[in-house]
Design a protein around this motif. Sequence first.
Motif, PDB file in Angstrom:
ATOM      1  N   VAL A  72     156.024  27.965 108.490  1.00  0.00           N
ATOM      2  CA  VAL A  72     154.853  27.298 109.047  1.00  0.00           C
ATOM      3  C   VAL A  72     154.026  28.330 109.795  1.00  0.00           C
ATOM      4  CG1 VAL A  72     154.060  25.565 110.702  1.00  0.00           C
ATOM      5  CG2 VAL A  72     156.042  25.094 109.257  1.00  0.00           C
ATOM      6  N   PRO A  73     152.723  28.399 109.546  1.00  0.00           N
ATOM      7  CA  PRO A  73     151.887  29.371 110.268  1.00  0.00           C
ATOM      8  C   PRO A  73     151.965  29.180 111.778  1.00  0.00           C
ATOM      9  CG  PRO A  73     150.689  28.392 108.431  1.00  0.00           C
ATOM     10  CD  PRO A  73     151.956  27.604 108.578  1.00  0.00           C
ATOM     11  N   VAL A  74     151.910  30.294 112.518  1.00  0.00           N
ATOM     12  CA  VAL A  74     151.977  30.242 113.980  1.00  0.00           C
ATOM     13  C   VAL A  74     150.838  29.406 114.548  1.00  0.00           C
ATOM     14  CG1 VAL A  74     151.915  31.619 116.085  1.00  0.00           C
ATOM     15  CG2 VAL A  74     153.143  32.469 114.080  1.00  0.00           C
ATOM     16  N   GLU A  75     149.678  29.482 113.912  1.00  0.00           N
ATOM     17  CA  GLU A  75     148.516  28.753 114.441  1.00  0.00           C
ATOM     18  C   GLU A  75     148.709  27.244 114.387  1.00  0.00           C
ATOM     19  OE1 GLU A  75     147.363  30.360 110.272  1.00  0.00           O
ATOM     20  OE2 GLU A  75     148.395  31.065 112.066  1.00  0.00           O
ATOM     21  N   ASP A  76     149.610  26.762 113.529  1.00  0.00           N
ATOM     22  CA  ASP A  76     149.874  25.321 113.475  1.00  0.00           C
ATOM     23  C   ASP A  76     150.444  24.824 114.800  1.00  0.00           C
ATOM     24  OD1 ASP A  76     148.942  25.263 110.939  1.00  0.00           O
ATOM     25  OD2 ASP A  76     150.809  24.651 109.982  1.00  0.00           O
ATOM     26  N   GLU A  77     151.322  25.608 115.416  1.00  0.00           N
ATOM     27  CA  GLU A  77     151.915  25.216 116.694  1.00  0.00           C
ATOM     28  C   GLU A  77     150.847  25.113 117.769  1.00  0.00           C
ATOM     29  OE1 GLU A  77     154.757  23.860 119.110  1.00  0.00           O
ATOM     30  OE2 GLU A  77     155.204  24.530 117.060  1.00  0.00           O
ATOM     31  N   LEU A  78     149.927  26.064 117.776  1.00  0.00           N
ATOM     32  CA  LEU A  78     148.839  26.044 118.757  1.00  0.00           C
ATOM     33  C   LEU A  78     147.935  24.839 118.519  1.00  0.00           C
ATOM     34  CD1 LEU A  78     147.923  29.859 118.721  1.00  0.00           C
ATOM     35  CD2 LEU A  78     149.284  28.632 120.428  1.00  0.00           C
ATOM     36  N   TYR A 285     155.071  16.746 110.328  1.00  0.00           N
ATOM     37  CA  TYR A 285     155.815  16.692 109.074  1.00  0.00           C
ATOM     38  C   TYR A 285     156.059  18.099 108.514  1.00  0.00           C
ATOM     39  CZ  TYR A 285     154.301  11.760 109.117  1.00  0.00           C
ATOM     40  OH  TYR A 285     154.055  10.443 109.460  1.00  0.00           O
ATOM     41  N   ILE A 286     155.039  18.937 108.577  1.00  0.00           N
ATOM     42  CA  ILE A 286     155.170  20.285 108.021  1.00  0.00           C
ATOM     43  C   ILE A 286     156.210  21.091 108.794  1.00  0.00           C
ATOM     44  CG2 ILE A 286     153.952  22.467 107.633  1.00  0.00           C
ATOM     45  CD1 ILE A 286     151.405  20.705 107.193  1.00  0.00           C
ATOM     46  N   GLN A 287     156.238  20.937 110.114  1.00  0.00           N
ATOM     47  CA  GLN A 287     157.254  21.624 110.914  1.00  0.00           C
ATOM     48  C   GLN A 287     158.656  21.143 110.547  1.00  0.00           C
ATOM     49  OE1 GLN A 287     156.236  21.097 115.050  1.00  0.00           O
ATOM     50  NE2 GLN A 287     154.956  22.923 115.086  1.00  0.00           N
ATOM     51  N   GLU A 290     159.805  22.504 107.274  1.00  0.00           N
ATOM     52  CA  GLU A 290     160.295  23.865 107.414  1.00  0.00           C
ATOM     53  C   GLU A 290     161.774  23.853 107.824  1.00  0.00           C
ATOM     54  OE1 GLU A 290     159.135  28.010 109.725  1.00  0.00           O
ATOM     55  OE2 GLU A 290     158.825  26.098 110.738  1.00  0.00           O
ATOM     56  N   ILE A 291     162.114  22.984 108.759  1.00  0.00           N
ATOM     57  CA  ILE A 291     163.499  22.896 109.244  1.00  0.00           C
ATOM     58  C   ILE A 291     164.446  22.483 108.121  1.00  0.00           C
ATOM     59  CG2 ILE A 291     165.048  21.617 110.778  1.00  0.00           C
ATOM     60  CD1 ILE A 291     162.646  21.430 112.747  1.00  0.00           C
ATOM     61  N   VAL A 292     164.110  21.392 107.415  1.00  0.00           N
ATOM     62  CA  VAL A 292     165.024  20.920 106.370  1.00  0.00           C
ATOM     63  C   VAL A 292     165.026  21.866 105.168  1.00  0.00           C
ATOM     64  CG1 VAL A 292     164.888  18.506 107.081  1.00  0.00           C
ATOM     65  CG2 VAL A 292     163.302  19.351 105.356  1.00  0.00           C
ATOM     66  N   PRO A 326     155.439   9.924 114.815  1.00  0.00           N
ATOM     67  CA  PRO A 326     155.891  11.253 115.269  1.00  0.00           C
ATOM     68  C   PRO A 326     157.207  11.228 116.036  1.00  0.00           C
ATOM     69  CG  PRO A 326     153.531  11.038 115.609  1.00  0.00           C
ATOM     70  CD  PRO A 326     154.019   9.690 115.161  1.00  0.00           C
ATOM     71  N   ARG A 327     157.456  10.187 116.830  1.00  0.00           N
ATOM     72  CA  ARG A 327     158.645  10.170 117.686  1.00  0.00           C
ATOM     73  C   ARG A 327     159.949  10.066 116.911  1.00  0.00           C
ATOM     74  NH1 ARG A 327     156.300   5.037 118.446  1.00  0.00           N
ATOM     75  NH2 ARG A 327     157.630   3.214 118.006  1.00  0.00           N
ATOM     76  N   TYR A 328     159.880   9.795 115.614  1.00  0.00           N
ATOM     77  CA  TYR A 328     161.105   9.649 114.829  1.00  0.00           C
ATOM     78  C   TYR A 328     161.447  10.913 114.045  1.00  0.00           C
ATOM     79  CZ  TYR A 328     160.783   4.745 116.041  1.00  0.00           C
ATOM     80  OH  TYR A 328     160.716   3.569 116.738  1.00  0.00           O
ATOM     81  N   SER A 329     161.173  12.045 114.626  1.00  0.00           N
ATOM     82  CA  SER A 329     161.475  13.325 113.981  1.00  0.00           C
ATOM     83  C   SER A 329     162.956  13.448 113.645  1.00  0.00           C
ATOM     84  CB  SER A 329     161.041  14.474 114.899  1.00  0.00           C
ATOM     85  OG  SER A 329     161.431  15.712 114.374  1.00  0.00           O
ATOM     86  N   PHE A 330     163.810  13.071 114.585  1.00  0.00           N
ATOM     87  CA  PHE A 330     165.249  13.211 114.365  1.00  0.00           C
ATOM     88  C   PHE A 330     165.709  12.330 113.209  1.00  0.00           C
ATOM     89  CE2 PHE A 330     169.757  12.475 115.309  1.00  0.00           C
ATOM     90  CZ  PHE A 330     170.180  13.791 115.432  1.00  0.00           C
ATOM     91  N   GLN A 331     165.203  11.098 113.152  1.00  0.00           N
ATOM     92  CA  GLN A 331     165.573  10.220 112.038  1.00  0.00           C
ATOM     93  C   GLN A 331     165.178  10.831 110.705  1.00  0.00           C
ATOM     94  OE1 GLN A 331     164.626   9.001 114.913  1.00  0.00           O
ATOM     95  NE2 GLN A 331     165.498   6.993 115.327  1.00  0.00           N
ATOM     96  N   ARG A 332     163.973  11.368 110.646  1.00  0.00           N
ATOM     97  CA  ARG A 332     163.492  11.925 109.380  1.00  0.00           C
ATOM     98  C   ARG A 332     164.375  13.078 108.907  1.00  0.00           C
ATOM     99  NH1 ARG A 332     158.492  10.633 111.836  1.00  0.00           N
ATOM    100  NH2 ARG A 332     158.244  12.714 112.734  1.00  0.00           N
ATOM    101  N   THR A 333     164.706  13.995 109.798  1.00  0.00           N
ATOM    102  CA  THR A 333     165.489  15.151 109.368  1.00  0.00           C
ATOM    103  C   THR A 333     166.932  14.775 109.043  1.00  0.00           C
ATOM    104  OG1 THR A 333     165.880  15.717 111.706  1.00  0.00           O
ATOM    105  CG2 THR A 333     164.060  16.818 110.600  1.00  0.00           C
TER     106      THR A 333
END
Length: 599
Positions: A72-78, A285-287, A290-292, A326-333
Amino acid sequence: MISSRPSLIRTTASCRVKASPSPHLWLHNPTFPFPEKRSKNLKLNATNSDLENTRPLIKFPPSLWADRFLSVPVEDELELNGLTREIEDLKSKVREKLAFSPSDNDKERIRSIHLLISLGLSYHFESEIEDTLDRAFGNLAEIIADEYDLHTISIMFQVFRLYGHNMSCDVFDRFKGDDGKFRKNLEMDVRAMLSLYEAAHLGTTSNDMDEAMSFTSKYLESLPIDLASPHLYSLIRNALYQPRYHNMEILFAREYISFYEQEEDRDEILLKFAKLNFRRMQLHYIQELEIVSKWWKGLDLPSKLPYFRDRIVESYFATVGVYPEPRYSFQRTMVTKIFIIATVTVVDDSCDAYVTLPEVASLVHGLERWDLGVIDSIPDYMKIVLRHALLILSEVEREVKPEVRSQIKQETMEELKIIMRAFLQIAQWARAGHVPTFEEYMEVGLVTTGIELLMKLGFVWMEHTNRKNVSEWLRSRPKIIQTVNAMFRLSNDKVSYKHETSRGEVANGINCYMKQFGVTTEEEAGGAIQRMYDGNYKILVEEFLNSTASTDVPRNLLMRVLKMVGVFDVFYRDGDGFTYPRGKIDKHITSLFVDRIQI
């Protein structure tokens, strides 16, 4: 002894197999008890030649995505941090505009709620929305007493039912003539007809909205292109192909934002809020992808087990359909990992597409014992399957709170054992070339979906839930869960018939239906399966309304079950989009994870 799965509705003489095929055989009995069979009783005597001869040797298309989402590009986090601040500022402005207070007009607030749902923004205001609707529903008769606008009534019907309030379909009687049919002059309002069409998809088993569905479908399907603006006409055509309540919420939100942007009376602040919100969700989602993707790359299973469907991106996309906020990040992964390893792909495809019958029995035995100690007695590739299935489930165990860890582990083990025994039964039928009856097949086929396990583990991490109440509710195997399970099996079997039978997997819903009822064409059997699916959807809506009113299970949790139907429909509407994603599913994935919405 394995405990039987309770049937939703007991099999009676009236719903047993009859001489003529009837889709209603299954409408009133959408699930069946799992037969009490233990894999250890299976006796297998085969030579090495026999073992090789019963290996399916299926090859699936490779992943379309390769390493596309590994970084994921660094600028996405910003950008994500900046969007969060801007969204919070806009949220307060939108809240002021909506003015969720008792003094405001209820009908206007409900229309605003409908707009928030359509734009994918309602999760920001759940408490305000629920308070508003609870209050308004108690005063519904007065609110609609003098309301004769079809568009308004249809919107209210949708919103109330989506929030668990069973608004009666009798409200539409005011739009009917003396003959009991909808008046022809309603067709002068295209938007109202579209709203009624959407409302009709929230009907129940009483067939309360069947006439509305027929009336609006015929009109909208024959609508001349010059009777609606281009963007409205496009929305209508898409609704006829993929009705909004049979769609993934996040996909509909993207479509509706584009539609709303072309509306002359659009609210610019609300439009900007919707775009920023969608962009932030995309970045989340993109972040996570990257994790999965890195996790999947590290396992390197596609090179070790080249026979299974490499669908990590599609698996993640499916979880977004059920847990889009967004709050269900853990469920998604976590659900993605469980989905691709323990249920739908690696284990399922090993049993269906490569493993011999004795090897399936060995895999079942290893997973039943939850024991890596049996690993020396199985082939190398089976060791990989067993090891990773047990490791991902051990990860689930670590991630739940200590006070429920033992219970979750035990329930997960038991659920997985039942699933594995069902895989074994399917493999036995396939290797023997045996086509069971439709009922016999469905007893087993329902189990192999893994839906109950995925829902159970997803619910464990839901916030604001009484885990004890939810756990007891799930152990009771509620009708709403059993119904969505049935819908998955029916929709999957309808589209997978050709490639399953081509690899020798003769126990498929279509095949079993054709044999039992003497149906000679796939089309006729597919039509019967579709009618069962449609009937079960009505059961699902009815159970959602009943469960919301009569149980302690939060509506937010029950909504996950409804959202799952959108996932089925998106993947299986025109073929097996999970196995063969090119041409439709890849476009949806691109629209969510590649093509960023323009602010």
